[in-house]
Design a protein around this motif. Structure first.
Motif, PDB file in Angstrom:
ATOM      1  N   CYS A  58     -33.093 -41.461 -98.248  1.00  0.00           N
ATOM      2  CA  CYS A  58     -33.404 -42.706 -97.219  1.00  0.00           C
ATOM      3  C   CYS A  58     -34.589 -42.623 -96.939  1.00  0.00           C
ATOM      4  O   CYS A  58     -35.648 -41.389 -97.079  1.00  0.00           O
ATOM      5  CB  CYS A  58     -32.508 -42.181 -96.295  1.00  0.00           C
ATOM      6  SG  CYS A  58     -30.884 -41.814 -96.218  1.00  0.00           S
ATOM      7  N   LYS A  90     -34.024 -47.477 -94.521  1.00  0.00           N
ATOM      8  CA  LYS A  90     -33.486 -47.838 -95.825  1.00  0.00           C
ATOM      9  C   LYS A  90     -32.653 -46.950 -96.403  1.00  0.00           C
ATOM     10  O   LYS A  90     -33.390 -45.612 -96.558  1.00  0.00           O
ATOM     11  CB  LYS A  90     -34.144 -48.561 -96.747  1.00  0.00           C
ATOM     12  CG  LYS A  90     -35.060 -49.775 -96.077  1.00  0.00           C
ATOM     13  CD  LYS A  90     -34.117 -51.037 -96.357  1.00  0.00           C
ATOM     14  CE  LYS A  90     -34.871 -52.309 -95.593  1.00  0.00           C
ATOM     15  NZ  LYS A  90     -34.109 -53.370 -95.777  1.00  0.00           N
ATOM     16  N   PRO A  98     -40.752 -53.230 -95.065  1.00  0.00           N
ATOM     17  CA  PRO A  98     -39.387 -53.971 -94.488  1.00  0.00           C
ATOM     18  C   PRO A  98     -39.947 -54.485 -93.094  1.00  0.00           C
ATOM     19  O   PRO A  98     -41.107 -54.295 -92.687  1.00  0.00           O
ATOM     20  CB  PRO A  98     -38.767 -52.612 -93.967  1.00  0.00           C
ATOM     21  CG  PRO A  98     -39.712 -51.485 -94.358  1.00  0.00           C
ATOM     22  CD  PRO A  98     -40.786 -51.723 -95.178  1.00  0.00           C
TER      23      PRO A  98
END
Length: 100
Positions: free
Chosen positions: A44, A37, A90
């Protein structure tokens, strides 16, 4: 939660995160929990899961590799995370989950 540990690697810039994730996945028996991400301001992150020793070893290898090619902001292992953590991790795309 089926996994015993969660590892988080955050870098400044995508290129060094890719280098770090590559090293993590090659160095120990861990899985990437969904896509990497972009957080914002060039930050990141990536999340890995596996048993505690494997996540620790993978995160150490990934942080070392990423710091050689850029800036590591944070590398953290959460051992035996609470089941509520699974809701914020995630998720892999549906097609990938179907293959497992």
């Amino acid at each position: 939660m089926a996994k015993q540990a969660v590892g988080l690697l955050e870098t400044r810039g995508l290129a060094c995160l890719v280098v770090g994730v590559d090293a993590m996945l090659k160095s120990a028996n861990v899985e990437l929990a969904g896509p990497m991400k972009q957080v914002g301001s060039a930050l990141c992150n990536a999340v890995i899961t596996g048993d505690v020793a494997a996540v620790k070893a993978a995160l150490d290898a990934g942080a070392a590799a990423a710091s050689a090619s850029g800036e590591v902001v944070s590398a953290h292992v959460i051992a035996r995370p609470d089941e509520a953590i699974e809701g914020v991790l995630p998720k892999a795309p549906a097609a990938e989950r179907a293959r497992k």
